[in-house]
Write a protein that holds these residues in place. Sequence first.
Motif, short mmCIF file in Angstrom:
data_model
loop_
_atom_site.label_atom_id
_atom_site.label_comp_id
_atom_site.label_asym_id
_atom_site.label_seq_id
_atom_site.Cartn_x
_atom_site.Cartn_y
_atom_site.Cartn_z
N CYS A 255 -37.09 5.47 13.15
CA CYS A 255 -37.07 6.82 12.60
C CYS A 255 -35.63 7.20 12.27
N ASP A 256 -35.50 8.01 11.23
CA ASP A 256 -34.19 8.53 10.82
C ASP A 256 -34.46 9.81 10.03
N THR A 257 -33.54 10.75 10.13
CA THR A 257 -33.71 11.99 9.37
C THR A 257 -33.55 11.72 7.87
N ASP A 258 -32.97 10.57 7.54
CA ASP A 258 -32.79 10.17 6.14
C ASP A 258 -33.96 9.24 5.76
N PRO B 53 -15.93 -1.09 12.60
CA PRO B 53 -16.34 -1.78 13.83
C PRO B 53 -17.85 -1.78 14.10
N SER B 54 -18.63 -1.05 13.30
CA SER B 54 -20.05 -0.84 13.64
C SER B 54 -20.84 -2.14 13.78
N ALA B 55 -20.53 -3.12 12.93
CA ALA B 55 -21.29 -4.38 12.99
C ALA B 55 -21.09 -5.04 14.35
N HIS B 56 -19.89 -4.90 14.91
CA HIS B 56 -19.63 -5.48 16.22
C HIS B 56 -20.31 -4.68 17.33
N THR B 57 -20.38 -3.37 17.13
CA THR B 57 -21.13 -2.55 18.09
C THR B 57 -22.58 -3.02 18.11
N ALA B 58 -23.13 -3.23 16.90
CA ALA B 58 -24.54 -3.66 16.81
C ALA B 58 -24.75 -5.02 17.48
N LEU C 86 -30.90 4.94 11.85
CA LEU C 86 -30.63 3.69 11.11
C LEU C 86 -29.31 3.80 10.36
N GLY C 87 -28.28 4.24 11.07
CA GLY C 87 -26.96 4.37 10.45
C GLY C 87 -26.21 3.06 10.50
N HIS C 88 -24.89 3.15 10.60
CA HIS C 88 -24.05 1.95 10.60
C HIS C 88 -24.47 0.97 11.69
N VAL C 89 -24.71 1.48 12.89
CA VAL C 89 -25.07 0.58 13.99
C VAL C 89 -26.56 0.27 13.96
N GLY C 90 -27.39 1.31 13.86
CA GLY C 90 -28.84 1.14 13.97
C GLY C 90 -29.40 0.17 12.94
N GLY D 214 -29.51 1.42 23.79
CA GLY D 214 -29.09 1.73 22.42
C GLY D 214 -27.63 2.09 22.35
N SER D 215 -27.15 2.34 21.13
CA SER D 215 -25.71 2.52 20.94
C SER D 215 -25.20 3.94 21.13
N ALA D 216 -26.07 4.94 21.08
CA ALA D 216 -25.57 6.32 21.06
C ALA D 216 -24.65 6.59 22.25
N ASN D 217 -23.60 7.35 22.00
CA ASN D 217 -22.68 7.75 23.07
C ASN D 217 -23.29 8.90 23.85
N ALA D 218 -22.93 9.01 25.12
CA ALA D 218 -23.33 10.15 25.96
C ALA D 218 -24.82 10.45 25.87
N PRO E 273 -31.79 4.31 21.36
CA PRO E 273 -31.23 5.50 20.71
C PRO E 273 -29.93 5.14 20.00
N CYS E 274 -29.91 5.28 18.69
CA CYS E 274 -28.72 4.94 17.89
C CYS E 274 -28.35 6.10 16.97
N ALA E 275 -28.65 7.33 17.42
CA ALA E 275 -28.28 8.49 16.59
C ALA E 275 -27.33 9.37 17.42
N ASN E 276 -27.84 10.52 17.89
CA ASN E 276 -26.95 11.46 18.59
C ASN E 276 -26.99 11.29 20.11
N GLY E 277 -25.97 11.83 20.76
CA GLY E 277 -25.95 11.84 22.22
C GLY E 277 -26.88 12.93 22.76
N GLY F 144 -34.69 7.75 3.10
CA GLY F 144 -34.30 6.58 2.31
C GLY F 144 -34.01 5.38 3.21
N LYS F 145 -33.33 5.64 4.34
CA LYS F 145 -33.00 4.55 5.26
C LYS F 145 -34.27 3.99 5.90
N VAL F 146 -35.20 4.88 6.22
CA VAL F 146 -36.46 4.44 6.82
C VAL F 146 -37.20 3.56 5.83
P1 NAD Z 1 -24.12 6.93 11.74
O1 NAD Z 1 -23.73 8.34 11.47
O2 NAD Z 1 -23.77 5.87 10.76
O3 NAD Z 1 -25.72 6.84 11.95
C1 NAD Z 1 -26.46 7.78 12.64
C2 NAD Z 1 -27.84 7.76 11.99
O4 NAD Z 1 -28.71 8.60 12.77
C3 NAD Z 1 -27.85 8.32 10.57
O5 NAD Z 1 -28.58 7.44 9.74
C4 NAD Z 1 -28.56 9.67 10.71
O6 NAD Z 1 -29.28 10.02 9.54
C5 NAD Z 1 -29.47 9.41 11.88
N1 NAD Z 1 -29.88 10.61 12.62
C6 NAD Z 1 -29.17 11.71 12.92
N2 NAD Z 1 -29.90 12.56 13.65
C7 NAD Z 1 -31.09 11.96 13.84
C8 NAD Z 1 -32.27 12.33 14.53
N3 NAD Z 1 -32.38 13.50 15.19
N4 NAD Z 1 -33.33 11.48 14.52
C9 NAD Z 1 -33.24 10.29 13.86
N5 NAD Z 1 -32.14 9.90 13.17
C10 NAD Z 1 -31.09 10.72 13.18
O7 NAD Z 1 -23.55 6.59 13.20
P2 NAD Z 1 -23.29 5.16 13.83
O8 NAD Z 1 -21.89 4.78 13.57
O9 NAD Z 1 -24.40 4.24 13.44
O10 NAD Z 1 -23.39 5.51 15.38
C11 NAD Z 1 -24.65 5.76 15.99
C12 NAD Z 1 -24.42 6.17 17.44
O11 NAD Z 1 -23.75 5.12 18.13
C13 NAD Z 1 -23.55 7.42 17.63
O12 NAD Z 1 -23.97 8.11 18.77
C14 NAD Z 1 -22.17 6.85 17.88
O13 NAD Z 1 -21.35 7.74 18.63
C15 NAD Z 1 -22.53 5.62 18.69
N6 NAD Z 1 -21.51 4.57 18.63
C16 NAD Z 1 -21.15 4.04 17.42
C17 NAD Z 1 -20.19 3.05 17.38
C18 NAD Z 1 -19.80 2.42 16.07
O14 NAD Z 1 -19.12 1.37 16.07
N7 NAD Z 1 -20.20 2.97 14.93
C19 NAD Z 1 -19.58 2.59 18.56
C20 NAD Z 1 -20.00 3.14 19.79
C21 NAD Z 1 -20.95 4.14 19.80
#
Ligand code: NAD
Length: 342
Positions: A196-199, A140-145, A175-179, A252-256, A230-234, A201-203
């Motif tokens: 920015c991303d901790t990975d 579902p991530s593409a739809h979240t984005a 820059l994960g699935h959503v970012g 941004g997409s991050a939860n909480a 914010p698209c990483a952690n809550g 390679g993605k950056v």
């Molecule tokens: P993901 O795990 O694919 O991506 C998260 C990215 O954040 C990873 O590339 C990771 O390396 C990076 N990251 C982790 N800690 C970091 C930090 N301190 N600084 C910078 N980068 C960091 O997750 P996702 O599916 O892309 O989801 C991202 C956020 O969106 C999450 O909070 C998730 O709960 C929320 N969310 C996702 C969806 C979805 O459809 N995937 C839906 C609703 C909410």
Amino acid sequence: MLALMQRTRVETVHLTVDPVTGLRAIIAVHAGRPLPAIGGCRYLAYPDDESALTDAIRLAETMTYKAALAGLPFNGGKAVILRGPHVEDRAKLFEAFGRFVDSLQGRYITAVDSGTSTADMDCVAQATKYVTSTTAAGDPSAHTALGVFAGIRSTAMARLGSDNLEGLRVAIQGLGHVGYSLAEHLYAAGAELLVCDTDAGKVQLAVEQFNARPIAGDALPTTPCDIFAPCANGGLLSPKTVAQLRCAAVAGSANAQLTSLEVADQLESRGILYAPDYVINAGGLIQVALQYQSVDLTAIAPHLSRIGARLTDIYSQAQATHRSPARVAQEIAERLVYGGEG
Ligand code: NAD
């Protein structure tokens, strides 16, 4: 823990331990509305069991709000599988989780979330029909984005007076699935990206593909930009971080994202427009819910664009009542879920 359940109106918390596969899992089901609960399954390492329980309970409440505001006929639920240092057989672990989900006889429907994949959901589907976002159903991530992208347009309109993203500086954390997918849409719309991303390679990939400017993790919140996504952690938006932000809006997409509702007031008093996370990130839930109901996914576009319209409405109510959009969104959600007794 019972006090937290009472406060969040989470009705039941189910626990399981399976010595054969090593599964240790929690399912929290919200009391909100008399409907099946839907929500993702996290597979993460937690510092202790209590943190995992707290995460499941808090997120179950949020899922109810998210579903209600997105107009979906579902209640909220959340599952957490505690990730150990080693797993013998990941497929068997998720199959065992599927049996756990099945034991609730449809009260909870599971989906992918942080740390799980569509392949994991295929294993869950071996043991239960109460699952979505399998490989066949799609991630579902593409739809979240797409929903976040629509939300950023509305946010730009409300805060900056135009939804033309050309030249707008958007800072994306994660820059994960959503970012990454969001970065793609923003780049196509002409936005300037700071990432920015901790990975690393993605950056690097974002630098090459979207001409993005890499920013060190610690520096991102203090980097001047128009929109911080914010698209990483809550839990990123704490009093300390918010005091340092140099942006016009957070969307941004991050939860909480907020550590407390008071932080939303702090954002408001600093003139930073905040897009409530469970409104802007509902695209993925909309996709899994429609998929579960066997609705043709060509019908999803209007649902996603309604995310933008809903935010516009929340922003205008917030402006009219001098409150944070987070408080307005919570009030609307509580009214939808609990009616007059909210
Ligand atoms: P993901 O795990 O694919 O991506 C998260 C990215 O954040 C990873 O590339 C990771 O390396 C990076 N990251 C982790 N800690 C970091 C930090 N301190 N600084 C910078 N980068 C960091 O997750 P996702 O599916 O892309 O989801 C991202 C956020 O969106 C999450 O909070 C998730 O709960 C929320 N969310 C996702 C969806 C979805 O459809 N995937 C839906 C609703 C909410």
